[in-house]
Scaffold this motif. Sequence first.
Motif, PDB file in Angstrom:
ATOM      1  N   ASP A  21     -75.115 -22.242   3.559  1.00  0.00           N
ATOM      2  CA  ASP A  21     -75.543 -23.345   2.684  1.00  0.00           C
ATOM      3  C   ASP A  21     -74.439 -23.824   1.745  1.00  0.00           C
ATOM      4  O   ASP A  21     -74.705 -24.503   0.761  1.00  0.00           O
ATOM      5  N   ARG A  22     -73.180 -23.524   2.075  1.00  0.00           N
ATOM      6  CA  ARG A  22     -72.084 -23.914   1.180  1.00  0.00           C
ATOM      7  C   ARG A  22     -71.992 -25.437   1.082  1.00  0.00           C
ATOM      8  O   ARG A  22     -72.213 -26.154   2.057  1.00  0.00           O
ATOM      9  N   LEU A  23     -71.679 -25.882  -0.126  1.00  0.00           N
ATOM     10  CA  LEU A  23     -71.491 -27.306  -0.388  1.00  0.00           C
ATOM     11  C   LEU A  23     -70.013 -27.654  -0.465  1.00  0.00           C
ATOM     12  O   LEU A  23     -69.610 -28.784  -0.196  1.00  0.00           O
ATOM     13  N   LEU A  24     -69.211 -26.661  -0.862  1.00  0.00           N
ATOM     14  CA  LEU A  24     -67.790 -26.869  -1.120  1.00  0.00           C
ATOM     15  C   LEU A  24     -67.066 -25.551  -0.908  1.00  0.00           C
ATOM     16  O   LEU A  24     -67.577 -24.493  -1.281  1.00  0.00           O
ATOM     17  N   THR A  25     -65.895 -25.621  -0.298  1.00  0.00           N
ATOM     18  CA  THR A  25     -65.018 -24.461  -0.183  1.00  0.00           C
ATOM     19  C   THR A  25     -63.713 -24.816  -0.874  1.00  0.00           C
ATOM     20  O   THR A  25     -63.145 -25.878  -0.633  1.00  0.00           O
ATOM     21  N   VAL A  26     -63.255 -23.927  -1.749  1.00  0.00           N
ATOM     22  CA  VAL A  26     -61.982 -24.120  -2.436  1.00  0.00           C
ATOM     23  C   VAL A  26     -61.084 -22.933  -2.113  1.00  0.00           C
ATOM     24  O   VAL A  26     -61.469 -21.785  -2.307  1.00  0.00           O
ATOM     25  N   SER A  27     -59.902 -23.229  -1.574  1.00  0.00           N
ATOM     26  CA  SER A  27     -58.899 -22.201  -1.305  1.00  0.00           C
ATOM     27  C   SER A  27     -57.843 -22.272  -2.396  1.00  0.00           C
ATOM     28  O   SER A  27     -57.096 -23.251  -2.488  1.00  0.00           O
TER      29      SER A  27
END
Length: 105
Positions: free
Chosen positions: A37-43
């Motif tokens: 259910d992720r909305l955003l991934t930040v690396s």
Amino acid sequence: MSASDEVDEMHLTPDGWVQGSSKIDFAGWTHRDPPPDRLLTVSFREYMSSSFSPMDLSADETKHGSDADILAALDKHGVEPRPGAERYRGWPEFLRTIGYKKKMS
């Protein structure tokens, strides 16, 4: 070969920030499956080309939800997925791009 190259992924979900995969110098990757259910991934990347170079802090964002859903989750759970996130090049700019108005802590 770089002096340091570390990556830390964080995922924003409707329920909050979730730790993702990470890479620590000389220890390699620790893989974690991203939440469905992720909305955003930040690396978040910390890179230093040599021991004489300054640390380059950068963030790379991948949207998995609408801007409205991401903004609602940021309002609820905050914009600090990790300490000092505001210092990472790309993260404050991304927040402005999607219309986040509150001041970062």
